[in-house]
Scaffold this active site. Sequence first.
Site, mmCIF file in Angstrom:
data_model
loop_
_atom_site.group_PDB
_atom_site.id
_atom_site.type_symbol
_atom_site.label_atom_id
_atom_site.label_comp_id
_atom_site.label_asym_id
_atom_site.label_seq_id
_atom_site.Cartn_x
_atom_site.Cartn_y
_atom_site.Cartn_z
ATOM 1 N N HIS A 159 0.839 -1.228 0.025
ATOM 2 C CA HIS A 159 0.162 -0.120 0.167
ATOM 3 C C HIS A 159 1.115 1.218 -0.039
ATOM 4 C CE1 HIS A 159 -2.945 2.916 1.177
ATOM 5 N NE2 HIS A 159 -4.129 1.987 1.151
ATOM 6 N N HIS A 174 10.306 13.792 9.093
ATOM 7 C CA HIS A 174 10.512 13.083 10.352
ATOM 8 C C HIS A 174 11.703 11.932 9.878
ATOM 9 C CE1 HIS A 174 10.620 10.805 14.041
ATOM 10 N NE2 HIS A 174 10.024 12.084 14.649
ATOM 11 N N PRO A 175 12.895 11.865 10.483
ATOM 12 C CA PRO A 175 13.875 11.048 9.952
ATOM 13 C C PRO A 175 13.484 9.593 10.235
ATOM 14 C CG PRO A 175 14.520 12.046 12.268
ATOM 15 C CD PRO A 175 13.489 12.776 11.595
ATOM 16 N N GLY A 188 8.602 10.024 9.157
ATOM 17 C CA GLY A 188 8.035 10.576 7.984
ATOM 18 C C GLY A 188 7.243 11.776 7.737
#
Lengths: 300, 300
Positions: free
Chosen positions: A83, A169-170, A173
């Site tokens: 997905h 964001h590391p 995401g």
Amino acid sequence: MSNKLLECVPNFSEGRNKEVIERIVDPFRKTEGVKLLDYSADKDHNRLVVTVIGDPEGLKKSVLEAMAVAVKEIDMNNHKGEHPRMGAVDVVPFIPVRNVTMEEAVELAKEVARQAAEKFNLPVYLYEDAATSPDRQNLASIRKGQFEGFKEKIKKPEWKPDFGPAEVHPTAGVTAVGARMPLVAFNVNLGTDNIEIADAIARKVRYIGGGLRYCKAIGVDLKERGIVQISMNMTNYTKTSLYQAYELIKVEARRYGVNVVGSELIGILPAQALIDVAVYYLGVENFSEEQILENRLLWG
Amino acid sequence: MSNKLLECVPNFSEGRNKEVIERIVDPFRKTEGVKLLDYSADKDHNRLVVTVIGDPEGLKKSVLEAMAVAVKEIDMNNHKGEHPRMGAVDVVPFIPVRNVTMEEAVELAKEVARQAAEKFNLPVYLYEDAATSPDRQNLASIRKGQFEGFKEKIKKPEWKPDFGPAEVHPTAGVTAVGARMPLVAFNVNLGTDNIEIADAIARKVRYIGGGLRYCKAIGVDLKERGIVQISMNMTNYTKTSLYQAYELIKVEARRYGVNVVGSELIGILPAQALIDVAVYYLGVENFSEEQILENRLLWG
């Protein structure tokens, strides 16, 4: 429960680790004013879909707690699944159910987006009815490029997040939070295995092809059954009724000498979506939703 | 509320004295496990119809309390009204709604009948599914002769009450307590003012005329609108569906070149009675009542 009721269907990018899944779901079990209706984790999609219902305060609290678990536990750098996805908390839609206007649902979405951005240092996009510009209404447009592509995409001025830093964001995401009407998944089966016919009918029935305002449709090949299907998302059943889509498909099918052989309703839907259908076919005059026993019990 | 749920629609012979009406209704407001859905007092009928829903214990307690008020306050010797009646508490039907079998509803009816007979020295007849003989199934047969006629009728061996003395209560008369399926009042309008056509169609559609098993029907003249109507009581919508009655009426109407021009649903009905209709007309495969949001909220 208060008399203001919304549904929320948050999607998380974890469909395999049972321990993490249960910890994400837990706040929806424990928070007052919220009722967990369903949750299903799919290993192929590597995705968890939760369905909860509750009042604005309970939903805000429980969603933010579940997001905290997902942001902490899910590393998108290691995430694989069929997905499309862009974040640990991929998408959080709020859906008015009872005594809630779309404006109130949008407000709730914005408040959750703002707090999530602040608490988790997470870039958040508002989508659908909460979108801040037309090109952010469609979730698929926002998600295009997915987690891997967002490192570049987020730098573009037109994709600056609505809340939080303009930097992915590391591990978690980015996230989309939105508001929309209840969605009814309604599929109509045709007595043919010709996918071109299903595609052609889908194009005539759906909004973008000139069809019904609140109808998305595609042709689908049901190979195992040897038939094809018009697979639809009815995006506002209060305005575009299921019987309208059904009757228009029959009208189009006539061109090809093909019969409608059945239909499917997928997942949870409000009774009213089907009551409207019954009231139409029976030609009932002056029907009121207060005549429904379950409505009296729930809201009477 | 417990997970066992029944509806009860007691009818009391007081439609005018507001103070007495409120005192009869009060136990349904105050008893735990019971929810008052509706009550309506009709002056012409001089009759109070209460609709409550609740668990077996709550219903038993509240119904017996309401009966105590009615037996004490209503004197049938002074009662006049257009609706047939035989007692202060005229009729008390129990209707399974959720997780309750008809056998359990019958047990509840018998227990309430037994206690009412004992507490109030009241003759009580069991009717419909609770009846102890076939000639007591039909409420109209029991009630025939009404309050005034019962002084003689009750002496006949075949009309010995199921509980209580074989003697009419001097002021409260006699009472019928029973169990039945939910009843859906469904009327179909015809595009004609010819009452003979409505009567003829009613005769073909109803059970006693060779029609549908759980359908009672009569022709009714809607003089103000200049049309006629088939007025139906659907006595078990889980077995005889509303669409069956509707389609059979259309079939019969064809004989007379008459159109069905609309329909009416009267009073409160379970959502499922209409969902069954929608599922039929849309040809939905494998639909489950668990897909209905309201069912998840109420019983999920």
